[in-house]
Design a protein around this motif. Sequence first.
Motif, PDB file in Angstrom:
ATOM      1  N   MET A   1       0.859  -1.178   0.000  1.00  0.00           N
ATOM      2  CA  MET A   1       0.000   0.000   0.000  1.00  0.00           C
ATOM      3  C   MET A   1       0.896   1.229   0.000  1.00  0.00           C
ATOM      4  SD  MET A   1      -2.873   1.218   2.701  1.00  0.00           S
ATOM      5  CE  MET A   1      -1.832   2.301   3.639  1.00  0.00           C
ATOM      6  N   SER A   2       0.691   2.107  -0.941  1.00  0.00           N
ATOM      7  CA  SER A   2       1.601   3.239  -1.064  1.00  0.00           C
ATOM      8  C   SER A   2       0.976   4.580  -0.716  1.00  0.00           C
ATOM      9  CB  SER A   2       2.163   3.301  -2.482  1.00  0.00           C
ATOM     10  OG  SER A   2       1.102   3.427  -3.402  1.00  0.00           O
ATOM     11  N   ASN A   3      -0.232   4.861  -1.135  1.00  0.00           N
ATOM     12  CA  ASN A   3      -0.745   6.215  -0.980  1.00  0.00           C
ATOM     13  C   ASN A   3      -2.009   6.309  -0.132  1.00  0.00           C
ATOM     14  OD1 ASN A   3      -2.360   4.924  -2.831  1.00  0.00           O
ATOM     15  ND2 ASN A   3      -2.629   6.707  -4.135  1.00  0.00           N
ATOM     16  N   GLY A   4      -2.252   5.345   0.727  1.00  0.00           N
ATOM     17  CA  GLY A   4      -3.447   5.378   1.563  1.00  0.00           C
ATOM     18  C   GLY A   4      -3.134   5.808   2.977  1.00  0.00           C
ATOM     19  N   THR A   5      -4.139   6.350   3.634  1.00  0.00           N
ATOM     20  CA  THR A   5      -4.035   6.721   5.039  1.00  0.00           C
ATOM     21  C   THR A   5      -4.905   5.763   5.846  1.00  0.00           C
ATOM     22  OG1 THR A   5      -3.724   9.042   4.458  1.00  0.00           O
ATOM     23  CG2 THR A   5      -4.433   8.567   6.714  1.00  0.00           C
ATOM     24  N   VAL A   6      -4.316   5.092   6.820  1.00  0.00           N
ATOM     25  CA  VAL A   6      -5.030   4.160   7.687  1.00  0.00           C
ATOM     26  C   VAL A   6      -5.391   4.902   8.964  1.00  0.00           C
ATOM     27  CG1 VAL A   6      -4.915   1.957   8.914  1.00  0.00           C
ATOM     28  CG2 VAL A   6      -3.684   2.251   6.745  1.00  0.00           C
ATOM     29  N   ARG A   7      -6.673   4.807   9.363  1.00  0.00           N
ATOM     30  CA  ARG A   7      -7.102   5.507  10.573  1.00  0.00           C
ATOM     31  C   ARG A   7      -8.342   4.845  11.156  1.00  0.00           C
ATOM     32  NH1 ARG A   7     -11.601   8.306   9.318  1.00  0.00           N
ATOM     33  NH2 ARG A   7     -11.930   8.944   7.157  1.00  0.00           N
ATOM     34  N   ARG A   8      -8.623   5.176  12.412  1.00  0.00           N
ATOM     35  CA  ARG A   8      -9.871   4.734  13.032  1.00  0.00           C
ATOM     36  C   ARG A   8     -11.019   5.457  12.360  1.00  0.00           C
ATOM     37  NH1 ARG A   8      -9.643   2.318  18.502  1.00  0.00           N
ATOM     38  NH2 ARG A   8     -11.905   2.319  18.403  1.00  0.00           N
ATOM     39  N   VAL A  57     -11.664   0.349  11.329  1.00  0.00           N
ATOM     40  CA  VAL A  57     -10.508   0.964  10.676  1.00  0.00           C
ATOM     41  C   VAL A  57     -10.852   1.176   9.212  1.00  0.00           C
ATOM     42  CG1 VAL A  57      -8.090   0.629  10.018  1.00  0.00           C
ATOM     43  CG2 VAL A  57      -8.873  -0.090  12.278  1.00  0.00           C
ATOM     44  N   VAL A  58     -10.493   2.340   8.695  1.00  0.00           N
ATOM     45  CA  VAL A  58     -10.695   2.643   7.283  1.00  0.00           C
ATOM     46  C   VAL A  58      -9.370   3.030   6.646  1.00  0.00           C
ATOM     47  CG1 VAL A  58     -13.117   3.339   7.531  1.00  0.00           C
ATOM     48  CG2 VAL A  58     -11.312   5.055   7.732  1.00  0.00           C
ATOM     49  N   VAL A  59      -9.319   2.855   5.345  1.00  0.00           N
ATOM     50  CA  VAL A  59      -8.193   3.334   4.541  1.00  0.00           C
ATOM     51  C   VAL A  59      -8.766   4.343   3.571  1.00  0.00           C
ATOM     52  CG1 VAL A  59      -6.372   2.736   2.920  1.00  0.00           C
ATOM     53  CG2 VAL A  59      -6.980   1.136   4.756  1.00  0.00           C
ATOM     54  N   GLU A  60      -8.124   5.492   3.566  1.00  0.00           N
ATOM     55  CA  GLU A  60      -8.584   6.609   2.748  1.00  0.00           C
ATOM     56  C   GLU A  60      -7.548   6.900   1.666  1.00  0.00           C
ATOM     57  OE1 GLU A  60     -10.989  10.243   4.526  1.00  0.00           O
ATOM     58  OE2 GLU A  60      -8.844  10.470   4.803  1.00  0.00           O
ATOM     59  N   VAL A  61      -8.019   7.066   0.449  1.00  0.00           N
ATOM     60  CA  VAL A  61      -7.164   7.434  -0.675  1.00  0.00           C
ATOM     61  C   VAL A  61      -7.805   8.637  -1.347  1.00  0.00           C
ATOM     62  CG1 VAL A  61      -6.229   6.712  -2.910  1.00  0.00           C
ATOM     63  CG2 VAL A  61      -6.374   5.065  -1.023  1.00  0.00           C
ATOM     64  N   ASP A  62      -7.070   9.713  -1.468  1.00  0.00           N
ATOM     65  CA  ASP A  62      -7.589  10.942  -2.088  1.00  0.00           C
ATOM     66  C   ASP A  62      -8.935  11.341  -1.495  1.00  0.00           C
ATOM     67  OD1 ASP A  62      -5.342  11.093  -3.751  1.00  0.00           O
ATOM     68  OD2 ASP A  62      -6.287   9.817  -5.270  1.00  0.00           O
ATOM     69  N   ALA A  63      -9.017  11.357  -0.176  1.00  0.00           N
ATOM     70  CA  ALA A  63     -10.201  11.779   0.588  1.00  0.00           C
ATOM     71  C   ALA A  63     -11.403  10.854   0.403  1.00  0.00           C
ATOM     72  CB  ALA A  63     -10.577  13.219   0.267  1.00  0.00           C
ATOM     73  N   ALA A 107      -4.135  -3.497   5.039  1.00  0.00           N
ATOM     74  CA  ALA A 107      -3.817  -2.389   5.944  1.00  0.00           C
ATOM     75  C   ALA A 107      -4.942  -2.166   6.956  1.00  0.00           C
ATOM     76  CB  ALA A 107      -3.555  -1.114   5.144  1.00  0.00           C
ATOM     77  N   ALA A 108      -6.195  -2.230   6.503  1.00  0.00           N
ATOM     78  CA  ALA A 108      -7.330  -2.075   7.423  1.00  0.00           C
ATOM     79  C   ALA A 108      -7.360  -3.241   8.411  1.00  0.00           C
ATOM     80  CB  ALA A 108      -8.636  -1.982   6.647  1.00  0.00           C
ATOM     81  N   PHE A 109      -7.191  -4.456   7.910  1.00  0.00           N
ATOM     82  CA  PHE A 109      -7.141  -5.652   8.754  1.00  0.00           C
ATOM     83  C   PHE A 109      -6.019  -5.538   9.782  1.00  0.00           C
ATOM     84  CE2 PHE A 109      -4.981  -9.795   9.186  1.00  0.00           C
ATOM     85  CZ  PHE A 109      -5.945 -10.503   9.882  1.00  0.00           C
ATOM     86  N   ASP A 110      -4.826  -5.139   9.341  1.00  0.00           N
ATOM     87  CA  ASP A 110      -3.693  -4.977  10.262  1.00  0.00           C
ATOM     88  C   ASP A 110      -3.992  -3.941  11.340  1.00  0.00           C
ATOM     89  OD1 ASP A 110      -2.206  -6.895   8.919  1.00  0.00           O
ATOM     90  OD2 ASP A 110      -0.934  -5.427   7.866  1.00  0.00           O
ATOM     91  N   GLY A 111      -4.711  -2.885  10.988  1.00  0.00           N
ATOM     92  CA  GLY A 111      -5.091  -1.882  11.980  1.00  0.00           C
ATOM     93  C   GLY A 111      -5.980  -2.461  13.066  1.00  0.00           C
ATOM     94  N   VAL A 112      -6.924  -3.300  12.682  1.00  0.00           N
ATOM     95  CA  VAL A 112      -7.796  -3.949  13.673  1.00  0.00           C
ATOM     96  C   VAL A 112      -6.977  -4.906  14.538  1.00  0.00           C
ATOM     97  CG1 VAL A 112      -9.693  -5.604  13.952  1.00  0.00           C
ATOM     98  CG2 VAL A 112      -9.940  -3.657  12.395  1.00  0.00           C
TER      99      VAL A 112
END
Length: 167
Positions: A1-8, A57-63, A107-112
């Motif tokens: 994963m290169s350009n995503g933001t992982v967050r709650r 957990v969500v992954v956001e790409v370009d908002a 990435a979302a799974f890893d966040g959880v």
Amino acid sequence: MSNGTVRRATAADVDALVRLRAEMFAAMNVADTDELWRTNAHRWFSDRIDESDYCFVVVEVDAQVVSCAAGAIRDAAPSPAVPDGRDILVSNVSTAPAFRGRGYGRAAFDGVMAWARQVGVRRAELMATAFGRGMYVRAGFQDTSFPAMRAALGEAWSLDSDRGKQQ
């Protein structure tokens, strides 16, 4: 994963969680013929988004939210496998079709999973689709000798019915 933001996830992400849940069901070839489940899912996510026993957990790409995963701590009686009785059910791991195969779901799974370790949970369980199975095996998940069983509990169901009669 290169350009995503992982967050709650926050309350503002509930619509995206429901949308991605629908994508998950579509990928599983589950018929989506009734809007009631979406209304109920929206309420369910909204009611739990800030609860300490849940992690979304969500992954956001370009908002745009493109992937998500959920974890729920389950309170069960202690057992030899889980001495404190708490484990986590991982669910709702889903990625929008146009963004699949880029590591966003992982990435979302890893966040959880990181959240679960942070709060002291030492065992996780999930139900895998054929598409997601490889990712879960690589993360250390294994088949169990006690697969899940389900029954629809309508008003007519009881232990004395033909379906529930104990031998």
